[in-house]
Enzyme design. Structure first.
Site: not given
Ligand SMILES: [Zn+2]
Length: 447
Positions: A93, A387, A413, A382, A343, A384
């Site tokens: 930025d 998880c 996560h 999820c 963002d 990820c």
């Molecule tokens: Zn997750």
């Protein structure tokens, strides 16, 4: 030029799926761009951001890197990507937002209103923010040529009415004010040591060149969120003037290097005023930028209309970045109305407080008692890294024991959740199924 290809559009809407091609890689859009303020996404290694989160790019902060480690180190490092071992595209930025909003926190008392500080101004043109709260209206420039030219200020009586602003309304000690704006730029105090600094549009570009991101933004005047209309008009005029100066400077000095091309994005402002946002988009949208950022603060539920008004005015073939939007519902609305990238610090910030997104868009706080012996993953649906490998009970334990791994696991996560959410929205656009995706999400969010 920055290459941007539109692959598919949302029927009867401004939204699209596309690809931004930078020197250091492609960004499939719409995309969520995590924030790495000080050249680090907090609590994560760059490898984790790439592999576990799946982020395509991240956005670093010019203000913070300018103050620390400073431009000499940034130049010597070979730029942001080398410095932090991030091989992909990057954004920075302009630094303006932090200079305006953090420029007043070096230990002195904050005052309630911004004041006009005639002593540091060029012909009485400075605005002074003493806190991120409502400013008093500064006197308008007599030669408000740009706005006059745009038909915004048409009557001499209107001008003279505005110029009747009286400094007698000031009730604060101006020495408390730390961020001062005039036509040349913003003067502010460092949050680190209280030293005084100045950003001009040209200097913001010089700093961003030293940092070396693929996509950089012009300096704009960020009016406080509750600034009134007249203040916003002045901010808009100054933002347009700075945009012209930035573009001129950019074309003259920095634009020629094809091996390390940095794209310059203009910024649309206008606060909560629809007509001012439209005017800002018309004005900045005509300038020869590679893309556009949309700044400002939106009222709850206002994102879709605000973004729509702006995106209707912007050239279709250039990418649009919405600065600082982190609510999932706002993202869906912004995508539908023509935003390509976002963002926001929210996913990592809330993670460090123990808060996690779960499917459907709601949140849980891992510090709540029931999670102490809950051995399910943070979110059953999820996929990820967190998880797949760890339980709510383990992460709850880490937070209660004040172990830093807790923040790392929840940041992975949350960022994965948001990046994946926007990637799913993209897939839905490509498959012609966006309206179902949106309806299903809103239904589960409000159920
Ligand atoms: Zn997750």
């Amino acid at each position: 030029m920055l290459n941007f290809e539109i692959k598919e559009r949302i029927p009867n809407a401004l939204g699209r799926a596309g690809i931004i091609k930078t020197t250091h890689g492609d960004i499939e859009t719409p995309a969520f761009i995590p924030v790495g303020t000080k050249a680090t996404v907090k609590a994560l290694t760059p490898e984790q951001v790439r592999e576990y989160v799946g982020a395509q790019a991240f956005l670093a902060n010019t203000y913070h890197l300018y103050l620390q480690p400073g431009m000499d180190i940034m130049r010597a490092s070979g730029g942001l990507r080398k410095f932090m071992n991030w091989p992909g595209p990057t954004f920075t930025d302009s630094g303006g937002f932090q200079a305006f909003s953090l420029g007043n926190v070096s230990g002195k008392r904050k005052s309630k209103f911004g004041v006009v500080d005639e002593t540091i101004s060029n012909g009485g043109q400075a605005n002074t923010y003493s806190s991120w709260t409502r400013p008093l209206v500064p006197p308008l420039r007599r030669d408000s040529g740009l706005l006059l030219g745009l038909g915004l200020l048409t009557s001499a009586s209107e001008m003279s009415k505005r110029s009747k602003y009286s400094p007698a309304q000031e009730e604060n000690d101006i020495t408390n004010s730390m961020a001062k704006i005039d036509d040349a730029g913003v003067t502010f105090k460092s949050v680190i040591d209280g030293s005084t600094h100045h950003f001009s549009p040209e200097k913001s570009i010089d700093i961003q060149v030293a940092i070396g991101a693929d996509i950089i933004f012009v300096l704009d005047e960020c009016a406080p969120p509750d600034a009134d209309r007249e203040y916003q008009m002045r901010a808009l005029e100054r933002t347009a003037m700075w945009a012209e100066h930035s573009l001129e400077y950019w074309k003259k000095t920095k634009r020629a290097d094809p091996n390390n091309y940095q794209s310059l994005f203009g910024i649309i402002q206008g606060g909560r005023y629809e007509d001012l946002r439209k005017l800002s988009a018309e004005t900045i949208g005509k300038m020869d930028f590679d893309g556009f950022g949309i700044g400002g603060t939106f009222d709850k539920g206002d994102v879709s209309k605000a973004v729509n008004v702006v995106c209707q005015e912007l050239p279709e073939g250039k990418p649009r970045h919405l600065l600082g939007i982190g609510e999932l519902e706002d993202m869906i609305m912004a995508i539908e109305n023509g935003i390509d990238t976002f963002d926001c610090v929210a996913p990592t910030r809330i993670a460090r407080n123990g808060s996690a997104y779960i499917s459907g868009g709601k949140r849980i706080n891992i510090l709540n008692a029931p999670f102490r012996n809950d051995f399910a993953p943070v979110d059953e649906k999820c996929s990820c890294y967190t998880c797949m490998n760890y339980s709510r009970a383990y992460i709850a334990h880490l937070f209660r024991a004040k172990e830093m791994l807790g923040a790392t696991l929840l940041s992975i996560h949350n960022l994965h959740f948001v990046v994946d959410f926007v990637a799913k929205a993209r897939r839905a656009i490509v498959e012609g199924d966006f309206s179902h995706f949106k309806d299903d999400f809103l239904k589960s969010l409000h159920s």
